[in-house]
Design an enzyme around this catalytic site. Structure first.
Site, PDB file in Angstrom:
ATOM      1  N   ARG A  53       0.815  -1.226   0.000  1.00 44.92           N
ATOM      2  CA  ARG A  53       0.000   0.000   0.000  1.00 44.92           C
ATOM      3  C   ARG A  53       0.842   1.267   0.000  1.00 44.92           C
ATOM      4  NH1 ARG A  53      -5.146  -1.261   3.868  1.00 44.92           N
ATOM      5  NH2 ARG A  53      -5.986  -2.955   2.626  1.00 44.92           N
ATOM      6  N   ASP A 161     -15.705   9.335   8.208  1.00 39.55           N
ATOM      7  CA  ASP A 161     -14.583   8.420   7.979  1.00 39.55           C
ATOM      8  C   ASP A 161     -13.299   9.247   8.007  1.00 39.55           C
ATOM      9  OD1 ASP A 161     -14.599   5.314   6.724  1.00 39.55           O
ATOM     10  OD2 ASP A 161     -12.712   6.414   6.490  1.00 39.55           O
TER      11      ASP A 161
END
Ligand SMILES: C[S@@+](CC[C@H](N)C(=O)[O-])C[C@H]1O[C@@H](n2cnc3c(N)ncnc32)[C@H](O)[C@@H]1O
Length: 290
Positions: A53, A161
């Protein structure tokens, strides 16, 4: 032990193919940062995942090693801390995921809220860790299917979020046909309209208007005031260690009155985390008095 030799050779190949070296020190530095900033406790076994990632960020910034990258993150150069958080978080979600929660909302919670909140004529829902929006839109569908007769009521869903990319997706409300495959066809027809490309669908404005999407790191201060009748915080705290779970659930309890509800994900529990809630259904918790 041929298997072991293969495994060793495969590991060596992976190391040779690696573009960047992720040293133990770098990995521990990443783990510390992730815990401090996101609350997430990264297991040793997540090393490959982290490499995959974050190496994209190194490539994008044309950096040569993780050490320089971590300096950028720690100094928050050009907002890199946000990119780091976006890259680390996991966003798996779907419409009506763990559908029994939405049945409970329709059959038990909404009738009770209609009775108990008849004076304030107000209902508040929070989808904490809403990812790309499937969770708050599922809540919105259930609300509009069940409380449309409550004219003049003030009904809102807050969806938050930490990840700004998933929030943009959520706000936009555009989903591929594949993401909607499992959605009941009546709901698809009622709550979505086909996009111009005929391969995507957009949520109808009626749903969107019920929801406020906001960036919020659960580790930071929370601007909202309670009471919040129902909090959905599903498949988020599972990534946090127990101490952080206690802190976050304790702060949620402050925003709730007795008989309000906190709904967690399928493998999450409040055992040894909070005694302020009572388990009343499958990962459904009711706030106790006090
Ligand atoms: C696996 S998804 C769950 C989505 C949805 N609640 C569900 O159950 O389908 C977890 C979400 O939590 C968010 N998240 C992780 N750490 C967070 C934090 N510290 N503050 C706010 N959101 C966080 C991630 O960005 C991700 O979108």
């Amino acid at each position: 032990m041929a298997g072991d030799n293969f495994a060793t050779a495969a590991a060596a190949d992976t190391a040779l193919l690696r573009e960047y070296d992720l040293s133990d020190d770098d990995f521990q530095r990443i783990r510390r940062l992730v815990r401090e900033r996101l609350g997430i406790s990264l297991a040793e076994s997540k090393r490959e995942l982290v490499y995959g990632r974050l190496s994209r960020r190194l490539r994008a910034l044309k950096l040569r090693d993780f050490g320089s990258y971590l300096q950028h993150v720690e100094a928050d150069d050009a907002g890199e801390l946000q990119h780091f958080c976006n890259a680390i978080t996991t966003h798996l979600t779907s419409f009506f995921r763990e559908s029994h929660h939405f049945d409970f909302l329709a059959e038990q919670l909404l009738p009770a809220l209609e009775r108990n909140n008849s004076r304030s004529r107000r209902m508040r829902f929070w989808s904490a860790g809403c990812s790309t929006g499937e969770e708050p839109y599922s809540i919105a569908m259930v609300l509009l299917e069940n409380v449309r007769h409550l004219r003049g009521w003030d009904i809102r869903i807050l969806a938050t979020d930490i990840d700004t990319n998933v929030l943009s997706h959520a706000r936009c409300g555009l989903y591929s046909g594949e993401r909607l495959e499992k959605l009941d066809s009546r709901r698809l027809l009622r709550w979505f309209e086909p996009a111009q490309d005929q391969q995507h669908y957009t949520v109808r404005d009626e749903l969107r208007q019920l929801i406020s999407f906001k960036t919020l790191n659960l580790m930071d201060d929370w601007p909202m005031k309670g009471p919040i009748d129902v909090i959905f915080c599903r498949n988020v705290v599972i990534y946090f260690d127990r101490e952080i779970q206690r802190r976050i659930v304790g702060r949620m309890a402050v925003l709730q009155r007795s008989d309000d509800h906190l709904i967690l994900g399928h493998s999450e529990s409040l055992l040894q985390v909070s005694s302020q809630y009572q388990l009343v259904g499958d990962t459904i918790h009711r706030r106790l008095a006090g």
